[in-house]
Write an enzyme that holds these catalytic residues in place. Structure first.
Site, PDB file in Angstrom:
ATOM      1  N   ASP A 278       0.865  -1.178   0.000  1.00  0.00           N
ATOM      2  CA  ASP A 278       0.000   0.000   0.000  1.00  0.00           C
ATOM      3  C   ASP A 278       0.909   1.238   0.000  1.00  0.00           C
ATOM      4  OD1 ASP A 278      -2.140   1.686  -0.031  1.00  0.00           O
ATOM      5  OD2 ASP A 278      -3.197   0.760   1.630  1.00  0.00           O
TER       6      ASP A 278
HETATM    7  C1  BGC Z   1      -5.096   3.211   0.249  1.00  0.00           C
HETATM    8  C2  BGC Z   1      -5.307   2.164  -0.821  1.00  0.00           C
HETATM    9  C3  BGC Z   1      -5.197   2.767  -2.178  1.00  0.00           C
HETATM   10  C4  BGC Z   1      -3.858   3.465  -2.309  1.00  0.00           C
HETATM   11  C5  BGC Z   1      -3.615   4.084  -3.663  1.00  0.00           C
HETATM   12  C6  BGC Z   1      -3.844   4.056   0.005  1.00  0.00           C
HETATM   13  O1  BGC Z   1      -3.791   5.131   0.846  1.00  0.00           O
HETATM   14  O2  BGC Z   1      -5.016   2.580   1.505  1.00  0.00           O
HETATM   15  O3  BGC Z   1      -6.555   1.552  -0.636  1.00  0.00           O
HETATM   16  O4  BGC Z   1      -5.358   1.789  -3.153  1.00  0.00           O
HETATM   17  O5  BGC Z   1      -3.781   4.491  -1.331  1.00  0.00           O
HETATM   18  O6  BGC Z   1      -4.410   5.161  -3.890  1.00  0.00           O
END
Ligand code: BGC
Length: 729
Positions: A270
């Site tokens: 993530d």
């Molecule tokens: C979130 C994810 C997301 C990623 C990319 C993160 O902050 O937890 O769910 O896919 O950002 O945008």
């Protein structure tokens, strides 16, 4: 030319170590300008902290957050001109509930219990996203949730493992079709592995610590179903699981995901999660974080640059073997190959497709249908549906004429493309009907308030369009209080006390991203409709329900509490040794609250209709089940009201006794049916051995003994159909 997977191996052999490591980096797209503005020298990342060298820019494996075909085309072109081996870039984005045409938030869509429509919503999202050049969407989010304080419950299918699994699978089918590389399809990425939804106290990014028993029996089903459906990517979660950050958790990623479940696809961290292991106090520095994540099998590092900064040295020092990097790069390049990017790196950039498909009539229609089907009628004293020829309606509240009803994670959806409630009602009310709208309800003086009260009294119906501002749910938007905003609550109470009970014509329509405390309104307002954030066609869909064009059929997939003090709240909890609920006069020492029920105000599976359904004669056909056999439970449903409607008939099973303490009941199947007024249907569920099984100490087991079988309209409204005795032979 890359024509098969063998060619990928050759390609990897021809790459420098730096080129390989760069493939493992995902660049946040906010810096896309730097591709065309290279003269300005080294570039700085979004927070002004990171430096992107030319080398890195033209060797990265993927970019995040580019959302238009024309921009993506420009970047791909620049990139390929500079990239020594002409390896195409891959574009990823969070398309969570629609791209341009926004569907209801996932928690809402789940309440439709309609897998075809949910799959179709993903198809539409894939079509709209792919023509904009996106290759991978970071969806489905399969995190099971039990705590309404957590802002990200709006992204989840809810509290039940079975529904969670079916919805994840439907979304993967919708995005990927039979080939994620085919026109108008996307590769899907299931997230956040694992158990991110169990963040302690509902506070985002917080600790998760749970037994293997709970993890396997509740939390993992959603991810697993996506894998079984062939999902191409898995994202790590921000949380720790039992003391180890998920992003370096070998139990999860090596032993379970890769070894046991044989996942061959790509794993991505993530956002910044690799770096954050240092803040967790798990890695001593970025270099250790890089090593730990690579060893756990994380192929792509999103945003933070620990791989880029440290892997070369770690390999040169012999701490990590180069083949670990090769394996990751192979998985990344395989995905590019499967997506058809080597064959044609520009094939997804389709400006004409954007013109044609974004917000097109067909997509809007589908969004409207799913939005209406996701709404849950919580209370109704008969005021709904409003008469077709109603002559005057007043709409009051911040959502009366607002396009801010898309909900978080609505990609590139825009409020200005959204049908507001006022517009939706106007579209459907007769041209002679009066429609009065008051969007402002906070801090009203006596005269202003008096004007609203008079209008309300003169109108045949008043719609209170209230709820949470959109940014009160979603990522990093946890709440300690799960009430309506104070000013709205104050206004509603003031209005209710200005009306006689007899003259109350109030209908409350809620726009929100989580279960809220609704007890007072449930007692004081004639009708409550949970509309969630319904998306681009929200206003039309709410009007469809209010005016009875669509009979509500949504059923909650997350319990609505009396109070936040009940969190975490879920229907499928374990038995206790002191199981009786709160009944005045009972003995004191039971598992209960002294000031409120144990149960939800509105339980899992609950939702009203404009018609009524009678459950009749539900019974098991036999009371014994031997291994390898199946048993049936059958009965009839009668639409005993006076209009057509849909009912979701739910099958629950309770395992009375096991080598582990078992849940009070668990949803095992359901059927959504439609019946005309007066029509009846025979319903039959098949009970399989698998439905009686659970995970215990490393494997799924079925134990001999008694199981109670229930069929009903919610987790609280069940008909006991008898007891089934399971024996091995
Ligand atoms: C979130 C994810 C997301 C990623 C990319 C993160 O902050 O937890 O769910 O896919 O950002 O945008």
């Amino acid at each position: 030319m890359i024509n098969n997977k063998k060619d990928i191996q050759k390609l990897i052999d021809s790459m420098t170590l730096e080129e390989k490591i760069a493939q493992m980096y995902q660049l946040p797209g906010q810096v896309y300008d730097f591709y065309s503005d290279r003269e300005s020298g080294p570039v700085t990342g979004p927070e002004g902290l990171r430096e992107y060298t030319q080398d890195l820019l033209f060797n990265v494996g993927s970019v995040l957050n580019i959302t238009e075909a024309s921009t993506a085309r420009k970047i791909q072109k620049e990139y390929l001109e500079q990239n020594r081996l002409e390896i195409p870039l891959m574009f990823m984005f969070d398309i969570i509930h629609g791209h341009k045409t926004i569907f209801p938030i996932p928690l809402g869509a789940a309440c439709s219990w309609n897998m075809n429509m949910i799959e179709e919503s993903a198809r539409v999202a894939a079509r709209e996203g792919s023509v904009s050049g996106i290759n991978v969407t970071f969806s489905p989010m399969a995190d099971l949730v039990r705590d309404a304080r957590w802002g990200r419950v709006m992204e989840s299918p809810g509290e039940d493992p079975l529904l969670n699994a079916r919805i994840s699978a439907a979304l993967v089918r919708g995005y990927q079709g039979s080939d994620p590389g085919a026109k108008h399809n996307l590769a899907a990425c299931v997230k956040h592995f694992a158990a991110y939804g169990a963040a302690e106290a509902g506070r985002d990014y917080n600790t998760v610590d749970m037994s293997e028993y709970r993890l396997f029996n509740y939390y993992l089903q959603g991810y697993k179903a996506a894998l079984d459906e062939g999902v191409k990517m898995v994202m790590t979660s921000f949380n720790t699981l039992n003391g180890v950050p998920a992003t370096a958790n070998k139990d999860l990623f090596c032993d379970l995901l890769r070894d046991k479940w044989d996942f061959q696809g790509t794993v991505i961290s993530d956002w910044d999660a690799v770096s954050e292991m240092v803040y967790h106090g798990y890695s001593s520095d970025g270099s250790e974080a890089a090593r730990q994540a690579v060893e756990a099998g994380v192929d792509i590092e999103m945003v933070s640059q620990e791989y880029v900064n440290n892997l070369t040295e770690l390999i040169e020092e012999g701490v990590i073997k180069e083949n670990k990097v090769d394996q990751a790069v192979e998985r990344i390049l395989n995905l590019k190959y499967e997506l058809g990017l080597f064959a044609d790196p520009f094939k997804f950039f389709d400006e004409q497709g954007e013109e044609k498909y974004h917000l097109c009539e067909e997509h809007r229609k589908k969004a409207r249908r799913l939005a209406a089907e996701s709404m849950v009628l919580l209370e109704n004293n008969g005021i709904l549906p409003l008469e077709n020829n109603i002559s005057s309606v007043t709409v009051v509240g911040p959502f009366a004429d607002s396009g801010e009803i898309l909900g978080e994670w609505s990609a590139v959806g825009r409020a200005e493309d959204t049908v507001t409630l006022k517009e939706g009602l106007k579209n459907q009310l007769s041209s002679k009907a009066e429609l009065h709208v008051f969007s402002k309800i906070a801090d009203l003086n006596k005269t202003q308030f008096g004007e609203i009260v008079s209008r309300v009294k003169e109108s045949e119906a008043t719609v209170l369009a209230v709820g949470e501002p959109q940014n009160w749910s979603g990522e990093a938007n946890s709440r300690g209080r799960i009430t309506l905003p104070e000013k709205q609550d104050r206004f509603i109470r003031r209005l209710v006390s200005a009306l006689d009970e007899q003259e109350s014509n109030l209908v409350m329509v809620l726009f929100n991203g989580r279960p809220l405390e609704l007890e007072w309104y449930s007692e004081n307002i004639p009708a409550l409709l949970e509309a969630w954030y319904p998306g681009t066609e929200g206003g039309n869909a709410v009007a469809d329900i209010l005016l009875g064009r669509v009979n509500p059929s949504g059923k909650l997939t997350m319990s609505f509490p009396y109070s936040v003090g009940q969190m975490p709240l879920y229907y499928n909890r374990y038995s206790t040794g002191r199981p009786r609920g709160y009944e005045p006069g009972e003995e004191h020492y039971y598992s209960r609250y002294i000031d409120m029920p144990n149960e939800a105000l509105y339980p899992f599976g609950y939702g009203l209709s404009y018609t009524t359904f009678d459950y009749q004669n539900f019974a098991l056909e036999k009371n014994e089940l031997t291994a390898g056999e199946e048993a049936r439970v059958t009965g009839e449903i009668l639409n005993s009201g006076d209009c057509k409607g849909q009912e979701t008939v739910q099958l629950y099973i309770q395992d009375f006794e096991g080598s582990r303490v078992r849940p009070l009941k668990e949803l095992k199947d359901y059927q959504k049916i439609e019946l005309a007024a007066g029509e009846r249907a025979e319903i039959s569920f098949c009970i399989t051995e698998e439905m009686l099984s659970y995970y215990c100490e490393g494997k799924y087991i079925v134990e001999e003994g008694e199981f109670a079988v229930f069929v009903g309209s919610s987790a609280h409204d069940l008909n006991e159909c008898g007891t089934l005795y399971y024996k091995k032979s």
